[in-house]
Design a protein around this motif. Structure first.
Motif, PDB file in Angstrom:
ATOM      1  N   ASP A 132      -1.607  14.972  -3.522  1.00  0.00           N
ATOM      2  CA  ASP A 132      -0.838  14.232  -4.526  1.00  0.00           C
ATOM      3  C   ASP A 132      -1.757  13.428  -5.454  1.00  0.00           C
ATOM      4  O   ASP A 132      -2.652  12.716  -5.003  1.00  0.00           O
ATOM      5  CB  ASP A 132       0.133  13.281  -3.814  1.00  0.00           C
ATOM      6  N   LYS A 133      -1.524  13.552  -6.767  1.00  0.00           N
ATOM      7  CA  LYS A 133      -2.391  12.912  -7.764  1.00  0.00           C
ATOM      8  C   LYS A 133      -2.417  11.397  -7.642  1.00  0.00           C
ATOM      9  O   LYS A 133      -3.387  10.740  -8.037  1.00  0.00           O
ATOM     10  CB  LYS A 133      -1.949  13.307  -9.172  1.00  0.00           C
ATOM     11  N   ARG A 134      -1.359  10.796  -7.082  1.00  0.00           N
ATOM     12  CA  ARG A 134      -1.297   9.335  -6.972  1.00  0.00           C
ATOM     13  C   ARG A 134      -2.281   8.783  -5.939  1.00  0.00           C
ATOM     14  O   ARG A 134      -2.619   7.602  -5.968  1.00  0.00           O
ATOM     15  CB  ARG A 134       0.127   8.896  -6.615  1.00  0.00           C
ATOM     16  N   PRO A 181       0.827  -1.208   0.000  1.00  0.00           N
ATOM     17  CA  PRO A 181       0.000   0.000   0.000  1.00  0.00           C
ATOM     18  C   PRO A 181       0.857   1.251   0.000  1.00  0.00           C
ATOM     19  O   PRO A 181       1.987   1.259   0.499  1.00  0.00           O
ATOM     20  CB  PRO A 181      -0.814  -0.114   1.300  1.00  0.00           C
ATOM     21  N   MET A 182       0.307   2.290  -0.574  1.00  0.00           N
ATOM     22  CA  MET A 182       1.028   3.561  -0.626  1.00  0.00           C
ATOM     23  C   MET A 182       1.184   4.120   0.783  1.00  0.00           C
ATOM     24  O   MET A 182       0.251   4.112   1.582  1.00  0.00           O
ATOM     25  CB  MET A 182       0.243   4.546  -1.495  1.00  0.00           C
ATOM     26  N   ASP A 183       2.373   4.570   1.113  1.00  0.00           N
ATOM     27  CA  ASP A 183       2.646   5.131   2.430  1.00  0.00           C
ATOM     28  C   ASP A 183       2.347   6.622   2.383  1.00  0.00           C
ATOM     29  O   ASP A 183       3.181   7.444   1.980  1.00  0.00           O
ATOM     30  CB  ASP A 183       4.107   4.884   2.811  1.00  0.00           C
ATOM     31  N   PHE A 184       1.129   6.992   2.787  1.00  0.00           N
ATOM     32  CA  PHE A 184       0.714   8.383   2.723  1.00  0.00           C
ATOM     33  C   PHE A 184       1.596   9.288   3.588  1.00  0.00           C
ATOM     34  O   PHE A 184       1.756  10.479   3.292  1.00  0.00           O
ATOM     35  CB  PHE A 184      -0.743   8.543   3.150  1.00  0.00           C
ATOM     36  N   SER A 185       2.144   8.739   4.651  1.00  0.00           N
ATOM     37  CA  SER A 185       2.914   9.569   5.590  1.00  0.00           C
ATOM     38  C   SER A 185       4.171  10.147   4.956  1.00  0.00           C
ATOM     39  O   SER A 185       4.746  11.112   5.469  1.00  0.00           O
ATOM     40  CB  SER A 185       3.286   8.751   6.825  1.00  0.00           C
ATOM     41  N   GLN A 186       4.605   9.555   3.830  1.00  0.00           N
ATOM     42  CA  GLN A 186       5.815  10.031   3.173  1.00  0.00           C
ATOM     43  C   GLN A 186       5.546  11.132   2.146  1.00  0.00           C
ATOM     44  O   GLN A 186       6.477  11.663   1.543  1.00  0.00           O
ATOM     45  CB  GLN A 186       6.518   8.856   2.482  1.00  0.00           C
ATOM     46  N   PHE A 199      -4.751  15.943   5.268  1.00  0.00           N
ATOM     47  CA  PHE A 199      -4.266  14.735   4.609  1.00  0.00           C
ATOM     48  C   PHE A 199      -2.768  14.919   4.376  1.00  0.00           C
ATOM     49  O   PHE A 199      -2.324  16.007   3.991  1.00  0.00           O
ATOM     50  CB  PHE A 199      -4.979  14.525   3.274  1.00  0.00           C
ATOM     51  N   PRO A 200      -1.948  13.881   4.596  1.00  0.00           N
ATOM     52  CA  PRO A 200      -0.493  14.038   4.428  1.00  0.00           C
ATOM     53  C   PRO A 200      -0.134  14.579   3.038  1.00  0.00           C
ATOM     54  O   PRO A 200      -0.681  14.143   2.027  1.00  0.00           O
ATOM     55  CB  PRO A 200       0.031  12.612   4.615  1.00  0.00           C
TER      56      PRO A 200
END
Length: 499
Positions: free
Chosen positions: A259-261, A190-195, A215-216
């Motif tokens: 972020d678009k991702r 899973p994408m690490d939103f915190s980064q 949101f991060p």
């Protein structure tokens, strides 16, 4: 008229070989101009199974098609061409499953083409606009149940007598291997939103709401606060009308970019789950396809909030990519409402997240009411007095219960000054149409007169209601506080000339 048998070349090799070599069972006409050519190594195609035009069978395999136009000067007619095609196919062992050359409907032909990959290769034959008795088609099949080939043709006479031809062939074959392999050691991470890091700094003056965590990686492009406004909270999907609940209070609007991702759905679910975890109740949730077309545009137009939303709500329709929800929470200080949506124009652009937070509260009346002695002084000095202690339901002329203290003071003033008569004047801000505002102001002024005469026994002859709407503002209509100054009831001395 020229015999066209020589123009038809029937091949004896398989449909798969033809498709892969750029050849066709019925070759392109030597006099034709090519409008489109399509080839696929393996696709499913639904073909007519019998002459009813209603039953179909699916062939999966190599597919090829073309569209041609033959100039009218060559004198080729669609019926003759179809007749020659039928004869050649029958001679080669094909069975005619469906045929129509006159009094035809396009429905059997187009039923499995519209909204299908086949449309892109065939639309230039303009089968949707064919005139009656100016077109025909046939479907021919050859082979066993395990190995079948099919040819589907459509011919149309154009308005300049040109001949338009659409041709398809499909051969059922095993799906060819593309050599695709799967790495069994692959695991989904899973994408690490915190980064995530914000792409830009916050806009000058934009600040968060203390209730809401960012949101991060997000940043603010705009924020606004309206100290006291009615807000149309969406409670259901937009059909003929938008179901809303009008809530009043402090309204904070936040516009973030993310972020678009991440995508709008992940943003939507994260915020909705966060509110649920903090005792909010979801009132309504929808995606673009289920919200109702142009929901946000039509709900916010003619409100102060439209300009505070920095997403393109005027083009966010049912085919857009967004998600919305509304929620509420009861607190000891009153209810808190939230309306939030996340939107992405396409995967190339950032996610746009917009939140409206409404803190329900009533306007304090302590500083708004003017006592009877002050009314006398104001009218004696200026000939008029503006009142802000008389409140009405939103977009209505119904007087709120909170207005009673001010009405009591007006009645006391009139009883003490029993020789005077007054104009009771209704004012509005300039939001909305002039005729509507003027009419609403007149109704509100009349309602004040009605209450004073019926409930306080003031003679009707002493009060004259007038609605002026937005034409006599106290301040520029450029902010919420200024517009609130313009929404008022005014008492203007009618007679005597002075007191």
């Amino acid at each position: 008229m020229r015999n066209i048998v020589s123009a038809l070349l029937l091949s004896s090799v398989s449909g798969l070989a033809l498709a892969n070599n750029g050849q066709f069972v019925i070759a392109k006409h030597e006099l034709g101009t090519s409008l489109a050519t399509t080839q696929y190594s393996y696709v499913p195609v639904e073909i007519h199974a019998d002459s009813s035009g209603k039953n179909y069978t699916t062939l999966s395999g190599a597919y090829a098609s073309y569209v041609q136009e033959i100039d009218g000067k060559h004198g080729l007619h669609y019926r003759h061409w179809l007749s020659e095609v039928k004869a050649e196919l029958t001679a080669a062992g094909y069975q005619i499953n469906l045929e129509c050359t006159e009094q035809c409907s396009t429905k059997p032909y187009r039923a499995k083409i519209d909204d299908n990959f086949r449309y892109e290769g065939l639309y230039k034959v303009a089968y949707t606009s064919a005139n009656k008795n100016q077109f025909g088609y046939l479907t021919a099949v050859k082979g066993s149940a395990d190995q079948q080939e099919a040819v589907i043709v459509f011919a149309k006479q154009g308005y300049k007598d040109e001949l338009l031809l659409a041709y398809e062939q499909i051969s059922s074959t095993p799906m060819p291997s593309a050599g695709v392999k799967i790495d069994n050691n692959f695991t989904i991470k899973p994408m690490d939103f915190s980064q995530l890091k914000p792409a830009e700094k916050d806009a000058n003056g934009a600040v968060d709401h203390p209730m809401l965590t960012r949101f991060p990686g997000s940043y603010l492009v705009w924020s606004s606060r309206n100290d006291f406004e009615p807000y149309p909270l969406i409670t259901g999907p937009y059909k003929k009308k938008i179901p809303t609940k009008t809530v009043e209070g402090k309204v904070t609007t936040l516009n973030y970019r993310i972020d678009k991702r991440v995508g709008p759905y992940a943003v939507h679910k994260n915020y909705m789950n966060a509110l649920l975890d903090n005792d909010f109740q979801i009132i309504f949730e929808c995606s673009a396809a289920t919200c109702g077309n142009m929901l946000l545009r039509d709900n916010l137009k003619n409100t102060v909030f439209a300009k505070n939303h920095k997403s393109d709500i005027y083009n966010m329709g049912e085919k857009s990519h967004y998600y919305l929800f509304t929620a509420e929470k009861q607190t000891p200080q009153g209810k808190i409402y939230a309306s939030m949506y996340s939107f992405q124009t396409s995967g190339k652009y950032e996610v746009e997240f917009v939140a409206d937070i409404i803190e329900e509260k009533a306007v304090s009346q302590a500083d708004l009411n003017i006592d009877s002695d002050s009314l006398t002084k104001e009218i004696a000095a200026k000939g008029s007095v503006s009142l802000y202690g008389i409140e009405f339901d939103f977009n209505k002329h119904t007087i709120k219960e909170s207005s009673t203290p001010q009405l009591n003071e007006i009645a006391d003033f009139l009883k003490k000054q029993d020789q005077i008569t007054l104009y009771v004047v209704g004012h509005t801000d300039n939001k909305g149409a002039f005729d509507y505002n003027q009419g609403l102001a007149q109704k509100r002024a009349a309602e004040v007169v009605k209450v004073l005469t019926q409930n306080y026994q003031i003679k009707p002859s002493r009060l004259h209601p007038v609605g002026v709407g937005p034409v006599a503002p106290k301040a520029a209509n450029d902010s919420d506080s200024n517009m609130q100054k313009n929404r008022r009831v005014e008492l203007v001395l009618k007679s005597p000339l002075a007191i």
